[in-house]
Design a protein around this motif. Structure first.
Motif, PDB file in Angstrom:
ATOM      1  N   TYR A   1      32.109  97.126  26.601  1.00  0.00           N
ATOM      2  CA  TYR A   1      31.076  96.507  26.261  1.00  0.00           C
ATOM      3  C   TYR A   1      30.446  95.616  27.241  1.00  0.00           C
ATOM      4  N   PHE A   2      31.329  94.580  27.569  1.00  0.00           N
ATOM      5  CA  PHE A   2      30.739  93.652  28.617  1.00  0.00           C
ATOM      6  C   PHE A   2      30.261  94.601  29.919  1.00  0.00           C
ATOM      7  N   GLN A   3      30.745  95.416  30.344  1.00  0.00           N
ATOM      8  CA  GLN A   3      30.581  96.114  31.672  1.00  0.00           C
ATOM      9  C   GLN A   3      28.868  96.718  31.368  1.00  0.00           C
ATOM     10  N   GLN A   4      28.920  97.290  30.247  1.00  0.00           N
ATOM     11  CA  GLN A   4      27.513  97.900  29.719  1.00  0.00           C
ATOM     12  C   GLN A   4      26.344  96.746  29.697  1.00  0.00           C
ATOM     13  N   GLU A   5      26.810  95.528  29.249  1.00  0.00           N
ATOM     14  CA  GLU A   5      25.590  94.988  28.801  1.00  0.00           C
ATOM     15  C   GLU A   5      25.299  94.153  30.410  1.00  0.00           C
ATOM     16  N   GLN A   6      26.244  94.265  31.357  1.00  0.00           N
ATOM     17  CA  GLN A   6      25.881  93.817  32.503  1.00  0.00           C
ATOM     18  C   GLN A   6      24.896  94.534  33.326  1.00  0.00           C
ATOM     19  N   GLN A   7      24.981  95.829  32.610  1.00  0.00           N
ATOM     20  CA  GLN A   7      24.030  96.728  33.496  1.00  0.00           C
ATOM     21  C   GLN A   7      22.397  96.770  32.956  1.00  0.00           C
TER      22      GLN A   7
END
Lengths: 171, 170
Positions: free
Chosen positions: A48-54
């Motif tokens: 989820y964190f990774q997705q948000e960073q995108q």
């Protein structure tokens, strides 16, 4: 990185004791995909964190910002815009004043001011003026009489000729 | 600060600013407006920026203030309905896995947004943007111990929720 190490790091993570580097290690571990089943729920959090960073702004955003900044640079354009508005208002006022002045002039022409205070003198002056017009008119009539004479003479000269042409046509 | 400096040092932070504003406001459209407003504000106040040590943290702080002003003026609770979900690369997943993934992303988003304001802000800044504790202090205008406590509580709450979700087979 073995899962024992990851579990230890995760424990530190939940307790808020990890450094930025250790958090980066966890992120890298969960990003590579091969995650044991016991760590799946943590994996989904990191995913989820990774997705948000995108999440990113559209490329057109920069142009939008730089445009509005250039417009405001030093506030010059804003001042220009204000000046233009002032000029517009001034022009409007000028047109109204000019129109008012012209209309006033026209109206005052329709009602001439009195030139004489004594009615007798005014009457005499009016009579004089009318006499002058009458005289000129009489003179003009005389001159017009001469023109009439010319016309009559012209008609007399032309009419026998017209008779001749009619006769010739009948022959 | 001249325009070149603005382009190279301030503008590159735009996506971080955007994500933070989205987290606070719950709307990407509004977040976009706030970021633009913040950048213009930074530019207009460029003469006073010489004393600012960390420009990015300064910008983040402006975004935070502008977002909270907006929330205050419209009197709503932040981040009630985030308007975007699951944007992750999913080429290698089956449709079933994709839906499952989207579902779990949505759930995590919900549980993160359910956190108290300060905890949510600290967790976002640390876990999504990777800021140091010191930077988070500067952005939120709170002291170090508050940052640490908020982060600890946020992570504990998220962990508890994740355990619950797993226990019910979600």
């Amino acid at each position: 990185m073995d899962s024992k190490h990851v579990e230890a790091l995760l424990e530190k993570y939940w307790n808020g004791d990890t450094s930025l580097e250790e958090e980066a290690q966890l992120r890298a571990f969960f990003a590579q995909g091969n995650v044991p089943a016991s760590l799946q729920s943590a994996a989904s959090l990191f995913r989820y964190f990774q997705q948000e960073q995108q999440k990113k702004l559209a490329p057109s955003f920069d142009a939008r910002v730089t445009k509005s900044i250039r417009q405001r640079q030093g506030g010059k354009i804003i001042r220009m815009v204000n000046l233009v508005n002032v000029a517009r208002i001034a022009a409007g006022v000028l047109v109204i004043v000019a129109a008012g002045y012209l209309i006033r002039q026209e109206v005052s022409k329709m009602y001439p001011e009195d030139t004489y205070s004594d009615p007798k003198v005014a009457f005499e002056e009016t009579k004089k003026a009318l006499m002058m017009i009458s005289k000129s008119f009489g003179k003009a009539q005389q001159e017009a009489g001469k023109i009439k004479m010319f016309n009559e003479a012209e008609e007399k000269i032309q009419s026998p000729k017209a008779d001749d042409t009619e006769q010739k046509a009948s022959i | 600060m001249d325009f070149h400096m603005f382009e190279t040092r301030v503008l590159p932070a735009k996506n971080k600013l955007f994500r933070f504003a989205t987290r606070l406001l719950g709307s990407q459209e509004e977040a976009k407006d706030v970021v633009q407003e913040a950048l213009i504000k930074v530019w207009n106040g460029r003469e006073q920026l010489n004393d600012v040590q960390n420009l990015e943290a300064w910008c983040m702080r402006i975004v935070k203030n502008l977002s909270l002003d907006r929330l205050r003026s419209s009197q709503r609770r932040p981040a009630d309905g985030l308007d975007s979900h699951a944007d992750i690369r999913q080429e290698l997943l089956t449709p079933h896995e994709t839906t499952e993934l989207q579902e779990s992303m949505k759930q995590i988003e919900q549980l993160m947004n359910a956190l108290p304001d300060k905890q949510r802000q600290v967790m976002h800044l640390r876990d999504i943007e990777g800021y140091s504790y010191q930077e988070i202090c500067e952005i939120l205008g709170i002291d170090m111990s508050q940052v640490k406590v908020s982060l600890f509580r946020a992570r504990q709450a998220v962990r508890d929720q994740l355990i619950k979700m797993n226990a019910y087979g979600l």
